[in-house]
Design a protein around this motif. Structure first.
Motif, short mmCIF file in Angstrom:
data_model
loop_
_atom_site.label_atom_id
_atom_site.label_comp_id
_atom_site.label_asym_id
_atom_site.label_seq_id
_atom_site.Cartn_x
_atom_site.Cartn_y
_atom_site.Cartn_z
N HIS A 111 0.85 -1.19 0.00
CA HIS A 111 0.00 0.00 0.00
C HIS A 111 0.89 1.24 0.00
O HIS A 111 1.98 1.23 0.58
CB HIS A 111 -0.85 0.05 1.27
N ALA A 112 0.40 2.30 -0.61
CA ALA A 112 1.02 3.61 -0.47
C ALA A 112 0.01 4.49 0.26
O ALA A 112 -1.20 4.25 0.20
CB ALA A 112 1.38 4.21 -1.82
N VAL A 113 0.51 5.52 0.94
CA VAL A 113 -0.34 6.48 1.62
C VAL A 113 0.21 7.87 1.30
O VAL A 113 1.43 8.07 1.29
CB VAL A 113 -0.36 6.25 3.15
N SER A 114 -0.68 8.81 1.04
CA SER A 114 -0.26 10.17 0.71
C SER A 114 -1.21 11.18 1.31
O SER A 114 -2.32 10.86 1.71
CB SER A 114 -0.18 10.35 -0.81
N VAL A 115 -0.73 12.43 1.36
CA VAL A 115 -1.52 13.56 1.84
C VAL A 115 -1.58 14.58 0.72
O VAL A 115 -0.56 14.89 0.09
CB VAL A 115 -0.88 14.20 3.10
N HIS A 116 -2.79 15.11 0.45
CA HIS A 116 -3.03 16.06 -0.64
C HIS A 116 -3.74 17.28 -0.09
O HIS A 116 -4.58 17.15 0.80
CB HIS A 116 -3.92 15.41 -1.71
N ALA A 117 -3.43 18.46 -0.63
CA ALA A 117 -4.12 19.69 -0.24
C ALA A 117 -4.32 20.56 -1.47
O ALA A 117 -3.45 20.62 -2.35
CB ALA A 117 -3.32 20.44 0.82
N TYR A 118 -5.48 21.24 -1.53
CA TYR A 118 -5.85 22.07 -2.69
C TYR A 118 -6.44 23.38 -2.21
O TYR A 118 -7.20 23.41 -1.25
CB TYR A 118 -6.91 21.35 -3.55
N TYR A 119 -6.13 24.45 -2.94
CA TYR A 119 -6.74 25.74 -2.66
C TYR A 119 -6.94 26.48 -3.98
O TYR A 119 -6.03 26.50 -4.79
CB TYR A 119 -5.87 26.59 -1.72
N PRO A 120 -8.10 27.09 -4.17
CA PRO A 120 -9.27 26.97 -3.30
C PRO A 120 -9.79 25.54 -3.29
O PRO A 120 -9.42 24.74 -4.15
CB PRO A 120 -10.27 27.94 -3.91
N PRO A 121 -10.68 25.21 -2.33
CA PRO A 121 -11.25 23.86 -2.32
C PRO A 121 -11.76 23.50 -3.72
O PRO A 121 -12.26 24.36 -4.44
CB PRO A 121 -12.39 23.96 -1.30
N LEU A 122 -11.59 22.24 -4.08
CA LEU A 122 -11.84 21.80 -5.45
C LEU A 122 -13.24 22.17 -5.95
O LEU A 122 -14.23 21.68 -5.43
CB LEU A 122 -11.65 20.29 -5.55
N PRO A 123 -13.30 23.00 -7.02
CA PRO A 123 -14.60 23.32 -7.61
C PRO A 123 -15.08 22.19 -8.53
O PRO A 123 -16.26 21.98 -8.71
CB PRO A 123 -14.33 24.59 -8.41
N LEU A 124 -14.11 21.49 -9.09
CA LEU A 124 -14.41 20.36 -9.97
C LEU A 124 -13.12 19.65 -10.32
O LEU A 124 -12.02 20.15 -10.10
CB LEU A 124 -15.13 20.80 -11.26
N ILE A 125 -13.27 18.44 -10.84
CA ILE A 125 -12.15 17.67 -11.39
C ILE A 125 -12.56 17.26 -12.79
O ILE A 125 -13.65 16.74 -13.00
CB ILE A 125 -11.85 16.41 -10.54
N ARG A 126 -11.68 17.53 -13.75
CA ARG A 126 -11.91 17.05 -15.11
C ARG A 126 -11.12 15.76 -15.28
O ARG A 126 -9.94 15.70 -14.97
CB ARG A 126 -11.46 18.08 -16.15
N ARG A 127 -11.79 14.71 -15.77
CA ARG A 127 -11.15 13.41 -16.00
C ARG A 127 -10.95 13.23 -17.50
O ARG A 127 -11.83 13.55 -18.30
CB ARG A 127 -11.99 12.29 -15.43
N PHE A 128 -9.78 12.66 -17.84
CA PHE A 128 -9.39 12.50 -19.24
C PHE A 128 -9.03 11.05 -19.53
O PHE A 128 -8.63 10.31 -18.63
CB PHE A 128 -8.16 13.37 -19.54
N SER A 129 -9.12 10.68 -20.79
CA SER A 129 -8.53 9.43 -21.26
C SER A 129 -7.41 9.83 -22.21
O SER A 129 -7.42 10.92 -22.78
CB SER A 129 -9.56 8.54 -21.97
N ARG A 130 -6.46 8.93 -22.36
CA ARG A 130 -5.32 9.24 -23.23
C ARG A 130 -4.98 8.03 -24.06
O ARG A 130 -4.80 6.93 -23.54
CB ARG A 130 -4.11 9.67 -22.41
N THR A 131 -4.89 8.25 -25.37
CA THR A 131 -4.42 7.24 -26.31
C THR A 131 -3.31 7.89 -27.13
O THR A 131 -3.59 8.78 -27.93
CB THR A 131 -5.56 6.76 -27.24
N GLY A 132 -2.06 7.46 -26.88
CA GLY A 132 -0.93 8.09 -27.57
C GLY A 132 -0.91 9.58 -27.28
O GLY A 132 -1.00 10.00 -26.13
#
Length: 178
Positions: free
Chosen positions: A142-163
């Motif tokens: 397992h890995a464990v991490s800590v993340h912080a964002y400012y301003p608080p996340l308004p949205l996340i855009r998800r992408f796919s990638r081919t080449g």
């Protein structure tokens, strides 16, 4: 399994944080053995606990089972930082700023790919519109991490990638993951 529990971490400030302050926060939190040990780990899926970030930032403690990752995404107008507390995470990122809207697919130029390994105790800050994926490539740990964002996340855009082609697949808002 996920939890949305507020876990106070010492050293939070009242003013809007800088990227350097977010990086300092995630590094200090990642070094907090008691905090890291408090995260429930699931062998099948990522787990997370919401933390009290500095200056009103959004912060998360995240557990990564072997072989898991985020997929390509960005954090829109938020800047942020993350640090590995346990294990090793790979970050693949793009050294290019994407348009904020009005597109469904882009062909990337050569030379925009970046890769870095973040071992326990290592972290990084990033700016707005930073496109990346984070992976735990270990087959056993397992890995464990800590993340912080400012301003608080308004949205996340998800992408796919081919080449060289990056496609916008989904836009998630806070109500989708909280």
């Amino acid at each position: 399994m996920s939890q949305s529990v507020s876990v106070p971490v010492q050293g939070t400030e009242a003013a809007a944080p800088t990227a350097a302050q977010l990086l300092d926060f995630v590094r200090r939190a990642a070094a907090d053995a008691r905090l890291i040990a408090s995260l429930p780990l699931d062998p099948e899926g990522r787990t997370w606990v919401r933390l009290d970030g500095p200056g009103g930032s959004e912060a998360w403690l995240i557990g990564w089972p072997p072989g898991t990752g985020t997929g390509w995404h960005d954090h829109a107008e938020s800047f942020g930082a993350f640090a590995t507390a346990r294990g090793v995470l790979r970050e693949n990122s793009l050294a290019v700023r994407l348009p904020s809207g009005g597109w469904r697919a882009l062909e990337l130029n050569e030379g925009v790919d970046r890769e870095r390994l973040l071992r326990a105790g290592q972290g990084r800050a990033f700016g707005r519109h930073h496109v990346h994926e984070v992976l735990n490539e270990s087959r056993a740990e397992h890995a464990v991490s800590v993340h912080a964002y400012y301003p608080p996340l308004p949205l996340i855009r998800r992408f796919s990638r081919t080449g060289p082609v990056l496609r916008l697949e989904q836009v998630e808002r806070p109500e989708d993951w909280q």
